[in-house]
Write a protein that holds these residues in place. Structure first.
Motif, mmCIF file in Angstrom:
data_model
loop_
_atom_site.group_PDB
_atom_site.id
_atom_site.type_symbol
_atom_site.label_atom_id
_atom_site.label_comp_id
_atom_site.label_asym_id
_atom_site.label_seq_id
_atom_site.Cartn_x
_atom_site.Cartn_y
_atom_site.Cartn_z
ATOM 1 N N THR A 292 29.981 -19.245 28.291
ATOM 2 C CA THR A 292 31.419 -19.090 28.057
ATOM 3 C C THR A 292 31.816 -17.631 28.246
ATOM 4 N N TRP A 293 33.061 -17.427 28.616
ATOM 5 C CA TRP A 293 33.627 -16.088 28.692
ATOM 6 C C TRP A 293 33.875 -15.568 27.286
ATOM 7 N N SER A 294 33.997 -14.267 27.150
ATOM 8 C CA SER A 294 34.162 -13.683 25.813
ATOM 9 C C SER A 294 35.500 -14.044 25.169
ATOM 10 N N ASP A 295 36.435 -14.621 25.935
ATOM 11 C CA ASP A 295 37.687 -15.111 25.352
ATOM 12 C C ASP A 295 37.600 -16.581 24.963
ATOM 13 N N PRO B 21 38.196 -5.947 29.699
ATOM 14 C CA PRO B 21 37.235 -6.792 30.417
ATOM 15 C C PRO B 21 36.819 -8.030 29.639
ATOM 16 N N VAL B 22 36.774 -9.151 30.344
ATOM 17 C CA VAL B 22 36.310 -10.420 29.780
ATOM 18 C C VAL B 22 35.151 -10.893 30.643
ATOM 19 N N GLY B 23 33.956 -10.994 30.051
ATOM 20 C CA GLY B 23 32.790 -11.408 30.805
ATOM 21 C C GLY B 23 31.983 -12.450 30.062
ATOM 22 N N THR B 24 30.902 -12.891 30.680
ATOM 23 C CA THR B 24 30.024 -13.862 30.027
ATOM 24 C C THR B 24 28.916 -13.179 29.244
ATOM 25 N N GLY B 25 28.796 -11.853 29.377
ATOM 26 C CA GLY B 25 27.734 -11.119 28.711
ATOM 27 C C GLY B 25 27.897 -11.083 27.201
ATOM 28 N N PRO B 26 26.877 -10.585 26.497
ATOM 29 C CA PRO B 26 26.883 -10.620 25.035
ATOM 30 C C PRO B 26 27.687 -9.508 24.375
#
Length: 560
Positions: A114-117, A197-202
């Motif tokens: 999932t994306w961070s949002d 920024p919105v990414g899939t990272g932790p």
């Protein structure tokens, strides 16, 4: 190769005095106490003040310069440049199936990211990312030959106009995937600063200043176990001196920086915990010789020059005994990254200093050594100008050593300390005698040899050739073999082509290989353990590489 440019600029400050950039007043892991484990990691790079730009596609952004883009945005595969022949680890993709010609790939996107949002990662996001890059020249810096890009559920199919065999690992492992629901409304993706920024990272961005960027771990939704490092604090120091001081004083725990006299100024400050790791990758540094200039168009002269260069002296004096591991193989392939690619004809054949042998090669080719002066077959004294930018202290030291080496066979060398911008222009246009420079690198030896010997890049002296073949080396045999290797339909054909490339490189010496590039690190094990090293080379140690996230995920508190 932007990585070297960045390093070179930083290197100019090695001998200059300078204080630390402003950073957090907290000492490293000051929140650790009463037997509790560390919770944050201090990371640094010697890159000077940064601007608030988190665009993952721009090499000039703060996110790329310091490396934290890889903590936010993830690739499809995790490729290990330290072991380039090993298969990549599945990451945002669980599988990538290529056709035999490597002109088509079916990518299976994982269904639990999932994306961070909070939005779900889909195949549409991956297809959108590739189409975004394809449609914006400013984003496609590697000139990936995209053709068609489609998504069917979580399977993304990409076709290419030419074979991706030599690029596939870097493409899958170094392309950050971005969310379609955000980037589809970005008007100018090649200049947008991407402040949120919105990414899939932790990790997500917690705060930013020109000196320090802080990331905090996501509370939930990451597709694998969350890292033990709850906070990452990136500081951009003014220069190499400042960065080294921060490492030595424990203000910084992880960096990639050249440290002259590294044992005394770093390791010896805390021998139990301070470490340096500089693993070789499939990219090298060496002396490019302008083969378009007489008498250096004579391969016998180039071969003789190669035979007298003292690589160990360059390693110990110019590279501080660690930074550019010695390239010993006559093929120019560094060890261990290139070991599996060495032709049977050259297995175990290493470079050695052989002054008398060099003199014999020259004599047989019509050169004459009159006292301390070498003359070419036409009777002219052999003279050479060795040039590199004035501020690149490692290369300047290397040139002084080469100058002394060449004197042993009667070649009068002059070392020129060039202006950096003028040097780049002159090298690309072929206006030089010899210069230390790097090659490109990749998952196969193709990038290395292509930088040095590709006839398709051959330009007349005075016309820029920024992509390579700076020495104007003209070998139809090498050019044909490079194309054959990149487009071969089977491993046997690739092996034949690679063996030919090595034969040309060894016999004609278009460039004198000296040291390997590295993607290592200087780090501390006082608070965090699990770093890559020779005993567990699971990835690149450099905090600006795509492997940086994998490194962080391997870390755990030292007292846990």
């Amino acid at each position: 190769m932007q990585r070297r440019k960045l390093f070179a600029v930083a290197l100019a400050g090695v001998l200059a005095s300078g204080g630390l950039s402003a950073c957090s007043s907290d000492s490293p892991n000051a929140n650790k106490g009463n037997g509790q484990a560390a919770t944050f990691l201090s990371v640094g790079m010697p890159n000077g003040p940064q601007t608030e730009n988190f665009n993952p596609f721009l090499s000039t952004s703060a996110a790329a310069s310091l490396g934290f883009k890889w903590m936010i945005y993830e690739p499809l595969m995790m490729w290990n440049p330290v072991k380039p022949a090993d298969p990549s680890k599945p990451w945002l993709a669980t599988d990538a199936k290529w056709d035999p010609a490597f002109k088509k790939v079916d990518i299976t996107v994982r269904d639990n990211a999932t994306w961070s949002d909070g939005r779900k990662l889909t195949g549409d996001d991956v297809a959108f990312t590739f189409n975004l890059i394809k449609g914006n020249k400013g984003l496609n810096s590697t000139n990936t030959p995209y053709d068609t890009i489609t998504a069917n559920g979580n399977v993304v199919t990409v076709t290419f106009t030419s074979s991706m065999f030599v690029y596939k690992d870097k493409w899958l492992g170094q392309t950050p995937i971005v969310p379609k629901h955000i980037w589809s409304s970005v008007a100018k993706p090649d200049t947008d600063v991407n402040k949120n920024p919105v990414g899939t990272g932790p990790y997500t961005v917690k705060s930013f200043t020109p000196q320090t960027t802080t990331l905090t771990v996501r509370e939930s939704g990451y597709w694998q176990d969350l890292p033990k490092v709850k906070e990452l604090r990136y500081t951009s120091y003014t220069d190499n001196n400042a960065q080294t001081t921060a490492l030595s004083s424990a203000a910084c725990e992880w960096s990639f920086v050249f440290i002259p006299n590294y044992k005394t100024v770093f390791i010896d400050k805390d021998p139990a915990h301070y470490k340096v790791w500089a693993p070789a990758v499939l990219g090298i540094h060496g002396l490019y010789i302008n083969t378009a200039k007489k008498p250096f168009d004579n391969p016998a002269l180039r071969k003789a020059m190669n035979m007298v260069v003292n690589r160990e002296d360059i390693f110990n004096q110019a590279s501080a005994g660690y930074f550019h591991p010695v390239v010993s193989s006559v093929t120019g392939l560094p060890s261990p990254a290139g070991d599996s690619f060495v032709s049977p004809d050259y297995k175990g054949k290493n470079q050695t200093v052989d002054v008398e042998g060099a003199k014999k090669v020259l004599n047989e080719a019509g050169f004459k050594l009159n006292g301390s002066t070498l003359t070419d077959p036409s009777g002219k004294p052999v003279k050479i100008t060795l040039t590199d930018p004035a501020g690149w202290s490692d290369y300047q030291t290397s040139l002084e050593i080469v100058k002394s080496n060449l004197e042993q066979i009667g070649i009068a060398a002059t070392v020129e300390k060039a202006n950096q911008d003028a040097w780049f222009k002159n090298v690309e246009e072929g206006n030089f005698d010899a210069t230390f420079r790097w090659t490109n690198g990749g998952s196969t030896p193709y990038d290395l040899y292509q930088t040095v010997m590709d006839g398709s890049l051959l330009k007349p002296v005075g016309t820029a050739s920024p992509a390579g073949n700076f020495g104007r080396f003209d070998s139809p045999e090498a050019t044909t073999a490079l194309k054959a290797y990149a487009t071969a339909a089977d491993d046997a054909s690739r092996t034949t082509a690679l063996n030919t490339l090595q034969k040309v490189f060894v016999e004609q010496t278009p460039m004198i290989p000296v040291g390997a590039d590295n993607v290592g690190a200087a780090y501390s094990t006082k608070n965090w353990i699990g770093w890559p090293d020779d005993s567990n080379a699971y990835g690149a140690g450099q905090p600006t590489q795509a492997n940086a996230l994998d490194v962080v995920l391997h870390l755990k508190p030292a007292n846990s």
